[in-house]
Structure formats: C-alpha cells, structure tokens
Design a protein around this motif. Structure first.
Motif, PDB file in Angstrom:
ATOM      1  N   THR A  74       0.838  -1.216   0.000  1.00 29.41           N
ATOM      2  CA  THR A  74       0.000   0.000   0.000  1.00 29.41           C
ATOM      3  C   THR A  74       0.869   1.261   0.000  1.00 29.41           C
ATOM      4  O   THR A  74       0.512   2.277  -0.595  1.00 29.41           O
ATOM      5  N   GLU A  75       2.019   1.193   0.671  1.00 32.60           N
ATOM      6  CA  GLU A  75       2.943   2.348   0.719  1.00 32.60           C
ATOM      7  C   GLU A  75       3.717   2.504  -0.597  1.00 32.60           C
ATOM      8  O   GLU A  75       4.507   3.419  -0.750  1.00 32.60           O
ATOM      9  N   GLY A  76       3.552   1.529  -1.499  1.00 34.84           N
ATOM     10  CA  GLY A  76       4.233   1.613  -2.797  1.00 34.84           C
ATOM     11  C   GLY A  76       5.600   0.942  -2.828  1.00 34.84           C
ATOM     12  O   GLY A  76       6.349   1.088  -3.809  1.00 34.84           O
ATOM     13  N   ALA A  77       5.954   0.208  -1.753  1.00 39.09           N
ATOM     14  CA  ALA A  77       7.262  -0.461  -1.737  1.00 39.09           C
ATOM     15  C   ALA A  77       7.267  -1.640  -2.716  1.00 39.09           C
ATOM     16  O   ALA A  77       6.216  -2.208  -3.041  1.00 39.09           O
ATOM     17  N   ILE A  78       8.473  -1.996  -3.169  1.00 42.15           N
ATOM     18  CA  ILE A  78       8.620  -3.173  -4.045  1.00 42.15           C
ATOM     19  C   ILE A  78       9.076  -4.313  -3.130  1.00 42.15           C
ATOM     20  O   ILE A  78      10.191  -4.311  -2.611  1.00 42.15           O
ATOM     21  N   VAL A  79       8.162  -5.244  -2.902  1.00 47.92           N
ATOM     22  CA  VAL A  79       8.398  -6.253  -1.866  1.00 47.92           C
ATOM     23  C   VAL A  79       8.877  -7.568  -2.473  1.00 47.92           C
ATOM     24  O   VAL A  79       8.335  -8.043  -3.474  1.00 47.92           O
ATOM     25  N   THR A  80       9.905  -8.136  -1.846  1.00 46.57           N
ATOM     26  CA  THR A  80      10.365  -9.482  -2.185  1.00 46.57           C
ATOM     27  C   THR A  80      10.315 -10.291  -0.897  1.00 46.57           C
ATOM     28  O   THR A  80      10.522  -9.733   0.181  1.00 46.57           O
ATOM     29  N   GLY A  81      10.031 -11.600  -1.011  1.00 45.47           N
ATOM     30  CA  GLY A  81       9.954 -12.406   0.208  1.00 45.47           C
ATOM     31  C   GLY A  81      10.655 -13.733   0.061  1.00 45.47           C
ATOM     32  O   GLY A  81      10.895 -14.218  -1.050  1.00 45.47           O
ATOM     33  N   PHE A  82      10.980 -14.310   1.213  1.00 46.60           N
ATOM     34  CA  PHE A  82      11.530 -15.669   1.219  1.00 46.60           C
ATOM     35  C   PHE A  82      11.181 -16.345   2.543  1.00 46.60           C
ATOM     36  O   PHE A  82      11.292 -15.739   3.611  1.00 46.60           O
ATOM     37  N   ASP A  83      10.745 -17.601   2.439  1.00 45.86           N
ATOM     38  CA  ASP A  83      10.558 -18.421   3.639  1.00 45.86           C
ATOM     39  C   ASP A  83      11.060 -19.823   3.318  1.00 45.86           C
ATOM     40  O   ASP A  83      10.853 -20.313   2.198  1.00 45.86           O
ATOM     41  N   PRO A  84      11.719 -20.475   4.280  1.00 44.72           N
ATOM     42  CA  PRO A  84      12.243 -21.814   3.992  1.00 44.72           C
ATOM     43  C   PRO A  84      11.170 -22.827   3.568  1.00 44.72           C
ATOM     44  O   PRO A  84      11.439 -23.725   2.788  1.00 44.72           O
ATOM     45  N   VAL A  85       9.930 -22.719   4.082  1.00 43.11           N
ATOM     46  CA  VAL A  85       8.903 -23.696   3.662  1.00 43.11           C
ATOM     47  C   VAL A  85       7.548 -23.107   3.261  1.00 43.11           C
ATOM     48  O   VAL A  85       6.722 -23.821   2.693  1.00 43.11           O
ATOM     49  N   ALA A  86       7.305 -21.850   3.545  1.00 45.69           N
ATOM     50  CA  ALA A  86       5.949 -21.322   3.308  1.00 45.69           C
ATOM     51  C   ALA A  86       5.812 -20.515   2.009  1.00 45.69           C
ATOM     52  O   ALA A  86       4.771 -19.910   1.766  1.00 45.69           O
ATOM     53  N   ASN A  87       6.847 -20.542   1.154  1.00 43.82           N
ATOM     54  CA  ASN A  87       6.833 -19.724  -0.065  1.00 43.82           C
ATOM     55  C   ASN A  87       5.567 -19.891  -0.905  1.00 43.82           C
ATOM     56  O   ASN A  87       4.946 -18.914  -1.320  1.00 43.82           O
ATOM     57  N   ASN A  88       5.178 -21.156  -1.154  1.00 49.01           N
ATOM     58  CA  ASN A  88       4.046 -21.390  -2.052  1.00 49.01           C
ATOM     59  C   ASN A  88       2.753 -20.816  -1.500  1.00 49.01           C
ATOM     60  O   ASN A  88       1.922 -20.273  -2.249  1.00 49.01           O
ATOM     61  N   LYS A  89       2.586 -20.943  -0.192  1.00 52.14           N
ATOM     62  CA  LYS A  89       1.354 -20.423   0.425  1.00 52.14           C
ATOM     63  C   LYS A  89       1.286 -18.903   0.269  1.00 52.14           C
ATOM     64  O   LYS A  89       0.219 -18.340   0.050  1.00 52.14           O
ATOM     65  N   ILE A  90       2.439 -18.230   0.382  1.00 49.91           N
ATOM     66  CA  ILE A  90       2.462 -16.764   0.239  1.00 49.91           C
ATOM     67  C   ILE A  90       2.179 -16.382  -1.213  1.00 49.91           C
ATOM     68  O   ILE A  90       1.424 -15.440  -1.487  1.00 49.91           O
TER      69      ILE A  90
END
Ligand SMILES: NC(=O)c1ccc[n+]([C@@H]2O[C@H](COP(=O)([O-])OP(=O)(O)OC[C@H]3O[C@@H](n4cnc5c(N)ncnc54)[C@H](O)[C@@H]3O)[C@@H](O)[C@H]2O)c1
Length: 438
Positions: free
Chosen positions: A343-359
C-alpha cells in the motif's frame, strides 16, 4: 486401544503419530480425499518436523491407516478424537460447524459404548452440545447406546508438535463419568505427564485461558518494547532481567511484530466473545487485541522513520510463516506487513524456507525467491519477520554485499545487532533503542 482421529490437520496428524508411537491402533479420518491419499502414501500434507517418519513407520507396521469413511473407522473404535478446525467467524466466535457435523455423523454410526474426545479448541459448553447432537441422531435411530464426551484440549506448538505431544507439561482431561476417566487414563498411561482431571467445562476454559494468558505475556512485552524505544532502554535486557524471576519466567517474553498463527488471535477473540455473551466485557483481552493489531503499524512507523517515503523502495522480508519450523501462515504478521508495504508503494520481495508457495497464492504479484540471498539482492532494507535458524545463520556479510542499501529491521530481535553494525548495517530491533540507527 483402537482409536479414531477425525481431522488430519496439524493437531490430528500429530495426535495420530504420538498415540500410534505408544502402541495404540489408529485410524485417521478426513473429508479431504487428497490428504488421505497422501497420508496413506506416507506423505505429510503439512510441514511439521519429525512427524513424517513416525507416520511412515506406523503405516509400515500396519498400526495406522487413513480413510475418508468415518463409518468404516467406527466399526471397532473405542475412542474417537475430534480434531477438526474451529476457525474464527466474522463476529469473533469460533465456527463450530465442523465439530457439529462430526458429532452428528458419530451419532449416525454409533452402535456401542464409545468415548468421544474433543481435542479441537471449543467454547465452554461444547462437550454438552456434542453430547446432545449425538443423542439426537441416536433418538432418530431409536437406539439407546451409552457414550461419554470428554474434553481433552491440545496444547501443542506448531514446529515442536511431536516433542510437545510426547512430553506435554500436562494432560487436561475434562470427564463427566468415572468410566470415561478410567479409559482416558489408560490411553495416556504411557505418557509421563501430570494428568489434571476436571469437568469438561473447566477443561474447555483451561485451553482458552492458557492461550489468552500467553498472548497477554507477548503483548505486555510488545507494549514495553514501544516504551523502551522511547526511553533509550533495551527491551531484550529488560525481558532477561524479568524472566529470571521464577514467578514470571523467561518464556513468551520476546518482543516482536505481534503474535499470529491459527490459535492465539482466534482464541483470544473467542474468549472475549464468551465474556460478552455472559454480559462481561473482558477489558484485558480487548487491550491485547488492540495492541497486537497495531504492532505491525508501529513497526512500519519505525521503518518509515528510518527510510523515509517507502514508495519505490525495495524491501525484502525474510521468514514469512507465523513462526519458525512451520509452513503455517494463518494470521502471520508477515501478511499484514506485506499488505501495508504494498500500500505504501514499496517493491516487496519475500523468502521463507517452507511457506513460499502459500504466500505466492495470497500475493501473486509479490516476488518470492527460492533462497534468502537472491531475495536480498538489490534490497534497500531487509526485514526479519520470522526467526528461522537458517535465516539467523545467514552469512550477513554476503547479504550486505548483495544489497543496494544497508537497513536491517529485525522484527524478532533475533540477530546480533552489534555484529551487524560492525558490518556497517543500519540495524534496528524491536524496543532496542540502544541499537537504533544513529
Ligand atoms: N494448529 C495448532 O497449533 C493447534 C494447537 C492446539 C489446538 N488447536 C486446535 O485444534 C483444532 C484443529 O486445528 P488444526 O490446526 O489441526 O486444523 P487444520 O485446519 O490443520 O485441520 C483440520 C482438519 O479437519 C478436517 N475436517 C473438517 N471437517 C471434517 C469432517 N467433517 N470430517 C473429517 N475431517 C474434517 C479438515 O479437512 C482438516 O484436514 C482447532 O480447533 C485448533 O484451534 C490447534
């Protein structure tokens, strides 16, 4: 003993594994055909350390199998565990429709004495509700069969579920008859833990009171963190000093970006609703909910204070599950944070060892990386949402060399801020103003 476990989620699978391990014969039942197929092939539909090999072993021994047919499972069973979900409804109450369905189905097939055990987290009075739903079905069938309903709440923590089931702090047994009490004690005979025998209503309340108390402890230290931040005090030192008092204890005193998961938010809300229905406003619970809901806003405020306008800034979130060692993202603080950053306009990247697909399923437009190093590439800031060991143990010098900026916002106070500052990171922890960016 011959046991049926209805619902093969985090609780049902762990219950099946731990009771199977101590020598009982288990049938797991679920309405989800795919889950049952996977489980019969020894594949766990959830991530829970250590459980898969136990399930595979029991399947091999032939003392465990899974089915979608409760009727088949009930043929020889002595005890039925209800371990279905009780998700939160929009008004804050838990949804009991799955528990009700199971109770009716049990009544449809019951033909001899069975103990029915509520393991799901359910409001006070649910054992009586289950009892009357079963009775209704028996009456329709014009059958007179005796049975007992026991409340045996589950206290496991995801990520440590098997360990908690093997060595629980206590086993709470809410029994309304001597016969049921004896059966339950025999069932748990091989588990060395204190057994607290009480009424079903008391047992139901113990579960909600325990979870709400833990949520209170977390929220207390989170509010303390906000004050520590203003007064140049380090909340980690404060929690350490407090926790050395045996009356307080060190657990659940780690300040962070708020509690989440499938239990605390819904259980605090359910207890508050129980109070409201009894014409009693639970003001402590109301405050806890309010503080927890605003904890991510407060955290984001600190990010903005350091980085300025977030529009167009590259921010990487590491650890997305609601806590380490689980793939569960229900009510994870990371979800709120991702949404707010977008919402703030940031460019978001993420990583999780096992929950990536759910995100990925929730945020198809957020870039999810296969490893933490690729996630950090070109980031101006890294935010720690979940303190996975493999995230804490990253080579932070390499991370720094990959980043485009040098901010670290440690939402779990999990990293060594002093070491990171030596690496020329601008480190900010929760309520650790001594380590604050200068
Ligand atoms: N997850 C935890 O850490 C935890 C800890 C303690 C207590 N609890 C409580 O235990 C209960 C279960 O939680 P969970 O996280 O295992 O849930 P879950 O959502 O992971 O699993 C619930 C399972 O029940 C199945 N189900 C629904 N209706 C069914 C029916 N009619 N017959 C057969 N199966 C059915 C679903 O398909 C699903 O597989 C909840 O009340 C929860 O509050 C959870």
């Amino acid at each position: 003993m011959k046991i049926t476990v209805i619902g093969t989620g985090y609780v049902g699978i762990t219950t099946a594994a731990s009771l199977g391990e101590i020598g009982h014969q288990i049938i797991g039942v679920d309405i989800d055909k795919l889950k049952i197929e996977q489980l019969n092939n020894g594949i766990l539909p959830i991530y829970e350390p250590g459980v898969e090999p136990v399930i595979q072993n029991l399947l091999k021994q032939g003392t465990l199998h899974f089915t979608t047919s409760l009727q088949e499972a009930m043929k020889e069973t002595e005890i039925i565990f209800i371990a279905v979900g009780t998700p939160q409804l929009s008004d804050g109450r838990p949804d009991l429709k799955y528990v009700d369905e199971v109770a009716r189905e049990v009544g449809r097939y019951m033909s001899k004495y069975i103990v029915i055990v509520d393991k799901s987290t359910v409001p006070v009075g649910t054992a009586e509700r289950v009892q009357s739903l079963i009775m209704e079905q028996l009456n329709l069938r014009k059958l007179s069969v005796s049975f007992d309903v026991v409340s045996n709440p589950e206290f496991l923590q995801e990520g440590k579920a098997l360990q908690n089931s093997r060595n629980p702090d206590r086993i709470v047994l809410g029994c309304s008859s001597r016969a049921a009490e004896e059966i339950m004690l025999k069932l748990y005979d091989n588990i060395d833990a204190p057994k607290h025998i009480t009424s079903p209503r008391n047992a139901e309340m113990i579960k909600y009171a325990s979870n709400s108390f833990l949520a209170t402890k977390i929220t207390f230290i989170n509010e303390m963190a906000r004050l520590c931040d203003l007064l140049a005090v380090d909340v980690v030192e404060v929690a350490k000093g407090m926790g050395m008092d045996k009356r307080i204890g060190p657990y659940f005193l780690q300040a962070g970006i708020g509690y989440g998961g499938s239990c605390f938010p819904k259980d605090v809300s359910a207890l508050a609703m129980m109070g409201r229905e009894a014409n009693m406003e639970m003001s402590i619970l109301r405050s806890i909910q309010e503080i927890n809901q605003t904890q991510t806003d407060w955290f984001l405020g600190r990010v903005k204070e350091s980085m300025g306008v977030l529009d167009g800034k590259r921010i990487t979130l590491l650890g997305l599950a609601f806590k380490p060692d689980t793939d569960d993202i229900r009510e994870a603080p990371s979800l709120k944070l991702i949404q707010k950053l977008l919402t703030e306009g940031a460019i978001v990247t993420g990583f999780d060892p096992v929950a990536n697909n759910k995100i990925k399923n929730i945020f198809p437009n957020v870039k999810i990386s296969e490893d933490a190093y690729s996630a950090a590439k070109d980031a101006e800031a890294v935010v720690i949402c979940t303190e996975w060991k493999e995230i804490i143990d990253l080579d932070w010098r390499t991370i720094k060399s990959l980043m485009h900026g040098n901010f670290i916002f440690d939402g779990r106070n999990a990293l060594d801020g002093d070491m990171l500052q030596l690496e020329e990171f601008q480190y900010w922890g929760v309520g650790r103003s001594l380590n604050k960016i200068v």
